[in-house]
Design a protein around this motif. Structure first.
Motif, PDB file in Angstrom:
ATOM      1  N   LEU A   1       0.838  -1.391  -0.057  1.00 21.50           N
ATOM      2  CA  LEU A   1       0.250  -0.078   0.011  1.00 21.50           C
ATOM      3  C   LEU A   1       0.843   1.386   0.058  1.00 21.50           C
ATOM      4  N   GLY A   2       0.464   2.268  -0.700  1.00 20.67           N
ATOM      5  CA  GLY A   2       1.117   3.711  -0.696  1.00 20.67           C
ATOM      6  C   GLY A   2       0.879   4.456   0.623  1.00 20.67           C
ATOM      7  N   ARG A   3       1.771   5.484   0.678  1.00 18.06           N
ATOM      8  CA  ARG A   3       1.556   6.243   1.555  1.00 18.06           C
ATOM      9  C   ARG A   3       0.201   7.151   1.857  1.00 18.06           C
TER      10      ARG A   3
ATOM     11  N   ARG B   1      -4.304  -2.854 -10.494  1.00 17.93           N
ATOM     12  CA  ARG B   1      -2.975  -3.313 -10.672  1.00 17.93           C
ATOM     13  C   ARG B   1      -2.140  -2.521  -9.628  1.00 17.93           C
ATOM     14  N   LEU B   2      -2.298  -1.335  -9.186  1.00 20.27           N
ATOM     15  CA  LEU B   2      -1.642  -0.779  -8.129  1.00 20.27           C
ATOM     16  C   LEU B   2      -1.879  -1.060  -7.030  1.00 20.27           C
ATOM     17  N   ALA B   3      -3.248  -1.238  -6.768  1.00 20.33           N
ATOM     18  CA  ALA B   3      -3.817  -1.793  -5.436  1.00 20.33           C
ATOM     19  C   ALA B   3      -3.502  -2.948  -4.947  1.00 20.33           C
ATOM     20  N   ALA B   4      -3.038  -3.933  -5.927  1.00 23.06           N
ATOM     21  CA  ALA B   4      -2.436  -5.117  -5.559  1.00 23.06           C
ATOM     22  C   ALA B   4      -1.104  -5.024  -5.021  1.00 23.06           C
ATOM     23  N   GLY B   5      -0.434  -4.100  -5.372  1.00 27.47           N
ATOM     24  CA  GLY B   5       0.934  -3.723  -5.071  1.00 27.47           C
ATOM     25  C   GLY B   5       2.087  -4.308  -6.091  1.00 27.47           C
ATOM     26  N   PRO B   6       3.229  -3.395  -6.095  1.00 27.96           N
ATOM     27  CA  PRO B   6       3.594  -2.183  -5.551  1.00 27.96           C
ATOM     28  C   PRO B   6       2.670  -0.969  -5.910  1.00 27.96           C
TER      29      PRO B   6
ATOM     30  N   LEU C   1      -0.428   5.453  -5.698  1.00 28.79           N
ATOM     31  CA  LEU C   1      -1.833   5.230  -5.144  1.00 28.79           C
ATOM     32  C   LEU C   1      -1.706   5.452  -3.887  1.00 28.79           C
ATOM     33  N   PRO C   2      -2.484   6.402  -3.273  1.00 26.42           N
ATOM     34  CA  PRO C   2      -2.858   6.608  -1.833  1.00 26.42           C
ATOM     35  C   PRO C   2      -3.186   5.574  -1.140  1.00 26.42           C
ATOM     36  N   ARG C   3      -2.722   5.337   0.148  1.00 22.47           N
ATOM     37  CA  ARG C   3      -3.041   4.239   1.029  1.00 22.47           C
ATOM     38  C   ARG C   3      -4.653   4.066   0.917  1.00 22.47           C
ATOM     39  N   GLU C   4      -5.560   5.258   1.300  1.00 17.61           N
ATOM     40  CA  GLU C   4      -6.752   5.242   1.599  1.00 17.61           C
ATOM     41  C   GLU C   4      -7.567   4.539   0.396  1.00 17.61           C
ATOM     42  N   ILE C   5      -7.180   4.995  -0.657  1.00 15.27           N
ATOM     43  CA  ILE C   5      -7.820   4.443  -2.070  1.00 15.27           C
ATOM     44  C   ILE C   5      -7.400   2.681  -2.271  1.00 15.27           C
ATOM     45  N   GLY C   6      -6.090   2.420  -2.049  1.00 11.07           N
ATOM     46  CA  GLY C   6      -5.476   1.105  -2.061  1.00 11.07           C
ATOM     47  C   GLY C   6      -6.556   0.449  -1.033  1.00 11.07           C
ATOM     48  N   LEU C   7      -6.680   0.737   0.095  1.00 13.62           N
ATOM     49  CA  LEU C   7      -7.777   0.004   1.045  1.00 13.62           C
ATOM     50  C   LEU C   7      -9.054   0.037   0.442  1.00 13.62           C
ATOM     51  N   LEU C   8      -9.615   0.686  -0.029  1.00 13.88           N
ATOM     52  CA  LEU C   8     -10.890   0.725  -0.356  1.00 13.88           C
ATOM     53  C   LEU C   8     -11.169  -0.298  -1.876  1.00 13.88           C
ATOM     54  N   LEU C   9      -9.976  -0.228  -2.685  1.00  8.02           N
ATOM     55  CA  LEU C   9     -10.066  -1.273  -3.553  1.00  8.02           C
ATOM     56  C   LEU C   9      -9.861  -2.693  -3.091  1.00  8.02           C
ATOM     57  N   ARG C  10      -9.284  -2.895  -2.020  1.00  5.61           N
ATOM     58  CA  ARG C  10      -9.091  -4.244  -1.507  1.00  5.61           C
ATOM     59  C   ARG C  10     -10.182  -4.860  -0.697  1.00  5.61           C
TER      60      ARG C  10
ATOM     61  N   GLY D   1      -9.304  -7.976   1.741  1.00  7.91           N
ATOM     62  CA  GLY D   1      -8.980  -7.524   2.883  1.00  7.91           C
ATOM     63  C   GLY D   1      -7.837  -6.597   2.744  1.00  7.91           C
ATOM     64  N   PRO D   2      -7.356  -5.853   3.737  1.00  9.27           N
ATOM     65  CA  PRO D   2      -6.354  -4.760   3.723  1.00  9.27           C
ATOM     66  C   PRO D   2      -4.839  -5.365   3.396  1.00  9.27           C
ATOM     67  N   LEU D   3      -4.858  -6.562   4.111  1.00  8.81           N
ATOM     68  CA  LEU D   3      -3.381  -7.198   3.854  1.00  8.81           C
ATOM     69  C   LEU D   3      -3.239  -8.206   2.409  1.00  8.81           C
TER      70      LEU D   3
END
Length: 824
Positions: free
Chosen positions: A134-136, A172-177, A238-247, A251-253
């Protein structure tokens, strides 16, 4: 209030500190001076990276959960917060599994502290700046993006409005990195207007057309970060909040699994696995022996750049009936086992400019005398431990040159660890389990994702090599292969407990794998069957003595479970050259054959023996010729030259086994005047040559990787802990010393608080009162030091005092003492 790692380590008992050093052996190479130095090293980037390399995927994910739940003020988290985040997904792990992962992190001191105030070591963020991929947080990236993330309803509407191509980028970015590079021009606006001025595209649900990355940046779903050149390309995050929403679905991890992925392959029959592997071990030993015999008959020259040439490898593979990769593997293993090596050549003997050649070593003869299982075990152990990646042979190096057998470019320090990792996966499965290659790679990726990343090709090579060498059979680890791994591990542990090499070889002998393999292989036979066509059939593996005799008297035709040889006139002549007589050969065939000896074989042996030796061929180191036969007769009778062992071949020719240089020196010393000549009979003129020493290269030291060192035993680690504690106590004592003592020895600092006479008076008083005193002094290297001691005696220019902490007696030269202050 959080505590430092150094304070936490000081509070541990010695056993816990030794357990940490056992899990992270790089921390004691070299031994740190004190606990503070140990804490600094334990938080360094290199040490933390090595500790993370040994963790499984689930433990790394739990560590990321601890990073995501840290308090932004003091940087601590709690076990409850980690549990809450880890059990948020659709398939949450058991809380006990999460706590076990935290315990593994605590054991390696990647996290420390009580349950309500867990702290992470600082080196983790340097190694992996994006926890769980997840991003910053948006607040650290862009204020307008942070405002968008603060409005959940508006954020969802923006995500729903994203074009399919833009949504694919987000996923794709939400899956990391969470960062990605942008091609040049992707973030530039069109020459006319903006995307909002373009007509809707019906293929994407009415969303504006144009670059999907620029659409995401314009709508604050991605943030531009530093990168690129000239502003035409760069990076987006990708900001962390958006990545968490897409996951929200995973789950967040991401997907969590507390255990390794399952193996769906059906287990094999154990007997079938062992039988297949045992058959392959016979082939390995036979092919290795054939390769080494070819090297003995025609040694391979070593190239100037190292290794043997492609043509020599191709020749060896063709003669032995192997493909080139298999021949390269067996040659490398034989070299690692000490069965092949280089020999220096004279300058005139080298081929292709080589001054070395590869041929069997003296250890090869001992290896041939062992049983099949013993010979295979020596090869397999060498393969397990050799630092060579054979799969690189045939590829091109950085300078576009082919990597050859024995060349330095195939050296890889991590090759033994890769083999242990792959075979460890097979060993941990149920016996005779035969996972597919993809299943093995998946297990490796779960066990140590950081270590296995990018090494899929090397792991596939290990599986192929294990099958070729007979360590595995039908895709499963054999029973003797499992024992071989256990014995290799036990040997390493014994070696780590015997650094001086005092243990005898009998104490190191294992042999369980050899005994098991011996039971699987057919029993060696001591006889053969001679047929009318002069073929010799060996109904099983020949015992070493029989194999040596057959090599001397017959030509091999086929090998396998039953070997076939043929007796020819050439093989009989070879036996006679080796010292056999005709009667010896007749006796050999009568003793070894279980069938009547054909009359044709008897006639063949007698016929070749009758013609053998009709012509004689010999060698001479030098010759001496002269038209004066009387002079040559005088030389034969001269005792001064009898060391040359001259022999007359003709009335005018004498020969000696020694070289011409020695003959000239002896003859001249005896008063004769010989002249050297070349092969055409022309006199050779010589002049003295300047003598020079052989060229020498520089001696380079080789760095020691702590990861490759053997695991230290607990008693030795406790001794290391005691040494660290002692250094820590010394450092703390120096910090507690009075200012007058600490600063009095500085040559450029302020004046001493006490004169030398005052210091002596304090020491004399301390001796009378048996009191503790702080002594400031200058050591032999000119450094300032201080120590809390109890003076014992003062005289002859020395102070003798006892350090109560270490219970050691120290001696200080009086002229080096700068100050003395009584302990209050």
């Amino acid at each position: 209030m959080s505590t430092s790692l150094a304070d936490h380590l000081r509070a541990l008992p010695d056993e816990s500190l030794a357990a940490l050093l056992q899990l992270r052996p790089d921390l004691v190479v070299p031994v740190p001076a004190d606990v503070a130095a140990l804490a600094i090293r334990a938080q360094s980037r290199v040490s933390v990276s090595r500790a993370l390399d040994g963790l499984d995927q689930f433990t790394l994910q739990i560590m990321d959960a601890a990073r995501l739940t840290r308090d932004p003020v003091d940087g601590t988290t709690s076990v409850d917060a980690v549990l809450a985040l880890a059990t948020t997904g659709p398939h949450p792990p058991a809380p006990t599994s999460v706590r076990a992962a935290i315990d593994r992190l605590r054991a390696r001191f990647l996290v420390y502290g009580p349950d309500h105030q867990l702290q992470l070591v600082g080196g983790i963020d340097e190694i992996s700046p994006y926890p769980a991929g997840l991003g910053r947080p948006a607040a650290e990236l862009d204020a307008r993006t942070a405002a968008l993330c603060a409005d959940p309803a508006k954020l969802r509407r923006t995500l729903l409005a994203a074009p399919p191509s833009a949504r694919a980028i987000l996923d794709r970015l939400a899956a990391g990195p969470p960062v990605g590079s942008v091609p040049p021009g992707a973030l530039q606006a069109p020459a006319t207007g903006s995307d909002d001025d373009l007509p809707p595209d019906e293929t994407n649900g009415g969303a504006p057309t144009g670059s999907p990355v620029r659409w995401l940046v314009d709508h604050r779903l991605l943030v531009r970060v530093a990168g690129g050149k000239g502003g035409t390309s760069g990076m987006v995050e990708l900001p962390r909040e958006i990545g968490l929403l897409l996951r929200r679905d995973t789950g967040p991890l991401g997907p969590l699994s507390a255990g390794p992925p399952p193996v769906a392959s059906t287990p094999r029959e154990p007997k079938a696995v062992d039988s297949a592997g045992a058959g392959q071990t016979m082939e390995v030993v036979r092919h290795t022996e054939a390769l080494l015999e070819q090297l003995a008959a025609e040694p391979a020259p070593v190239l100037r750049s190292g290794g043997i040439g492609v043509r020599d490898l191709r020749r060896l593979a063709r003669v032995t009936g192997l493909d080139e990769p298999t021949a390269a593997l067996l040659l490398e293993v034989a070299y690692a086992a000490g069965l092949a090596g280089e020999m220096e050549l004279s300058a005139s003997a080298g081929r292709y400019g080589a001054d070395q050649q590869v041929l069997p070593t003296a250890g090869y003869e001992l290896w041939r005398a062992g049983s099949l299982a013993q010979r295979w075990e020596q090869l397999a152990r060498a393969w397990l431990t050799m630092t060579r990646q054979v799969g690189l042979i045939g590829q091109r190096d950085d300078r576009d040159r082919p990597i050859t057998v024995f060349s330095a470019e195939a050296e890889r320090a991590g090759a033994p660890a890769a083999r242990r990792a792959v075979l460890g996966v097979l060993a941990d499965l149920e016996p005779a389990a035969a996972p597919t290659v993809d299943e093995v790679l998946a297990l490796l990726d779960w066990r140590a994702p950081r270590r296995s990343r990018g090494r899929e090709a090397a792991h596939r090579e290990v599986l192929a090599e294990a099958a070729t060498l007979g360590v595995t059979g039908l895709g499963a680890l054999t029973s003797y292969g499992r024992l071989l791994m256990a014995e290799a591990t036990a040997t390493e542990e014994r070696d780590s407990d015997d650094p001086l090499g005092l243990r005898t070889e009998s104490e190191d002998a294992g042999g369980t794998a050899v005994r098991v393999l011996d039971g699987l292989l057919p029993a060696p036979v001591d006889h053969f069957l001679v047929q009318a066509d002069l073929t010799v059939v060996v109904p099983g593996p020949a015992e070493p003595a029989l194999a040596a005799e057959l090599d001397a008297v017959a030509e091999p035709e086929s090998a396998g479970g039953a070997s076939v040889y043929r007796v020819t006139s050439g093989s009989v002549r070879r036996a006679l050259d080796a010292g056999y007589s005709a009667e010896d050969l007749h006796a050999l065939f009568r003793r070894r054959s279980r069938t009547p000896i054909p009359q044709g074989l008897t006639y063949l042996v007698d016929d070749v023996a009758r013609r053998h030796g009709g012509l004689r061929v010999g060698s001479a180191g030098a010759y001496l010729r002269s038209d004066d036969e009387a002079l040559l007769t005088e030389l034969l009778a001269d005792r001064r030259v009898e060391e040359l062992t001259l022999r007359r071949l003709a009335p005018t020719v004498l020969v000696t086994p020694y070289q011409s240089g020695r003959m000239l020196a002896v003859l001249r010393e005896a008063g004769y005047a010989p002249v050297a000549e070349d092969a055409t009979g022309t006199a050779v003129l010589t002049r003295a040559k300047a003598r020079r020493a052989a060229a020498r290269g520089s001696v380079a030291t080789r760095a020691i990787d702590p990861l490759t060192t053997a695991r230290l035993p607990l008693p030795r680690l406790l001794g290391v802990v005691e040494q660290i504690r002692r250094g820590d106590a010394t450092a703390r004592a120096a910090r507690r010393a009075p200012a007058a003592v600490r600063g009095s020895a500085a040559s450029t600092g302020p004046a001493p608080a006490h004169s030398h006479a005052d210091a002596l008076a304090v020491l004399q008083q301390a001796i009378r009162d048996k009191a503790l005193v702080w002594v400031g002094y200058v050591d032999a290297h000119g450094a300032t030091a201080s120590r809390l001691v109890r003076p014992v005696s003062l005289g002859a220019g020395y102070l003798r005092a006892e350090d109560e902490r270490t219970e050691m007696l120290h001696t200080f030269a009086l002229h080096r003492i700068t100050a003395a202050v009584l302990e209050k």
